[in-house]
Design an enzyme around this catalytic site. Structure first.
Site, short mmCIF file in Angstrom:
data_model
loop_
_atom_site.label_atom_id
_atom_site.label_comp_id
_atom_site.label_asym_id
_atom_site.label_seq_id
_atom_site.Cartn_x
_atom_site.Cartn_y
_atom_site.Cartn_z
N ASP A 189 -4.80 -0.61 -1.56
CA ASP A 189 -3.41 -0.14 -1.59
C ASP A 189 -3.52 1.42 -1.77
OD1 ASP A 189 -1.67 -0.26 -2.94
OD2 ASP A 189 -1.95 0.54 -4.63
N GLU A 274 -1.21 -3.72 3.10
CA GLU A 274 0.14 -3.88 3.27
C GLU A 274 1.06 -3.51 3.98
OE1 GLU A 274 2.09 -3.43 -1.39
OE2 GLU A 274 0.94 -1.71 -1.28
N ASP A 356 -3.40 0.49 -9.76
CA ASP A 356 -4.22 0.96 -8.35
C ASP A 356 -4.88 -0.36 -8.30
OD1 ASP A 356 -1.48 2.49 -8.01
OD2 ASP A 356 -3.24 3.86 -8.39
#
Length: 399
Positions: A189, A274, A356
């Site tokens: 992340d 992502e 996170d």
């Protein structure tokens, strides 16, 4: 395990003589001129609903050289000029395939100064490189050796905004081969407070390279703004000072990202990230500077090509997947969660999450699920029509 030979560019700094610098500067100008002329010709043909390909622009180049106005094109090697036309052909191919915007004209002051030479326009013998139209080899600083027995297929010479000269040699590198397979997988992340947060719970600090030099940069930019516009020596000196600070920032950032991505690829078989649209995110005026400094797009690019080299897998999941709001323990979905909330407790199972770390765990879970279903990296670009990782349901766990 079978080795996979890859084409790899080795970039070195060199120090040209005055004659070599003048020759290369002429070549850069001619390359830019030919590119712009060919782009103008193809644009005019496009307005007439006609198609002009590389072969036609190559014939135009021959005709241009015979004119009195453009006779100076004969003074430099013809190979970089032909390569400029090939680069334009590639730019149009990417435009027609909707991978890029319409090609733009090159600017004398803003565009990158470079020239590409193929094997017919240079001589590489005994560790010395001599370009066409030059009597002496380039004075290259060999900071690392080329692969044993390597023979460059392409040489690219460039000059950056600070005035530094670089030469890039494209060679086949047999030393790059897949790493031993491992069962390790990690979710990543990205963020601003911490550059990366891994599903293992590790947080990688954000060095904020641009912030460290922000005061020096602001001072140099003020000095540049006070100089009279034009081609004066004082303005050029101030401009180079600004460019050197930017180069220092970029060099540190690139080195840090290389070390980070190499470590992730060596330690993990599968890396899940992502699928962020950074170009849209930087439109946020409050966060644009910090996002640009974090260089998330560069991180992904480095990660992908290194994974391809070493037999690893990179999976990109949907940018709209609610990784932060989904409980990684029970799968319960929380409502709206502002960015200032860094820890939260799940109403379903009572687990307290670091925002996170929880996001990284969810990214890993949905990425592995998508991998089983056959989705891959960049589904919207690499595999049109295939099943996208963006459409996978989040992994549900029992409380």
């Amino acid at each position: 395990m079978k080795a996979t030979h890859v084409k790899r560019a080795f970039k070195y700094r060199f120090y040209p003589t005055d004659a070599q610098a003048a020759e290369l500067s002429r070549t850069f100008g001619c390359v830019r001129k030919v590119y712009n002329l060919a782009l103008a010709a193809r644009t005019e043909a496009w307005a007439r609903q006609e198609r002009v390909n590389y072969n036609q622009t190559s014939a135009m180049l021959t005709a241009w050289k015979k004119t009195e106005e453009l006779a100076y094109l004969n003074d430099v090697s013809c190979v970089p000029l032909q390569q400029a036309l090939r680069h334009l052909q590639t730019a149009f191919a990417n435009f027609f395939a909707k991978r890029a915007k319409y090609p733009r004209f090159k600017s004398r002051k803003k565009s990158r100064k470079s020239a590409e030479y193929t094997s017919s326009a240079f001589r590489f013998r005994d560790g010395t490189l001599t370009l066409a139209k030059m009597d002496e080899p380039l004075d290259i600083v060999w900071t690392r050796p080329l692969p044993k027995g390597a023979s460059p297929s392409t040489v690219t010479v460039s000059q950056d905004a600070t005035g530094r000269w670089y030469v890039s040699l494209l060679c086949e590198d047999p030393s790059v081969q897949p790493l031993p397979a491992t069962d390790a997988a990690v979710g990543v992340d990205v963020g601003l407070e911490h550059l990366l947060t891994l599903s293992t719970g590790e947080k990688v600090s954000n060095p904020r390279h641009e912030r460290r030099d922000r005061t020096r940069l602001a001072r140099a930019q003020r000095e540049l703004a006070r100089k009279a516009k034009g081609d004066g020596a004082n303005r050029a000196k101030a401009r180079r000072k600004v460019a050197r600070i930017y180069a220092r920032i970029a060099d540190r950032r690139r080195d840090y990202l290389h070390q980070l991505t190499t470590r992730l690829v060596r330690e993990n078989q599968t890396i899940v990230i992502e699928d962020l649209t950074v170009r849209n995110m930087v439109k946020n005026r409050r966060l644009a500077r910090a996002i640009s400094d974090a260089a998330w797009a560069d991180f992904r690019s480095l990660l992908e090509y290194k994974a391809s080299w070493y037999g690893r897998e990179v999976i990109a999941v949907d940018r709209w997947f609610p990784s932060s709001r989904l409980c990684s323990a029970c799968g319960a979905l929380r409502g709206r969660m502002p960015l200032n909330i860094r820890t939260w407790t799940c109403d379903g199972c009572g687990t307290t999450h670091d925002r996170d770390v929880n996001a990284a765990k969810n990214i890993l879970a949905v990425g592995l699920t998508a991998s089983v279903c056959g989705a891959g990296v960049r589904p919207q670009r690499s595999s049109p029509g295939g099943q996208s990782a963006t459409k996978q349901k989040p992994l549900q766990r029992e409380p």
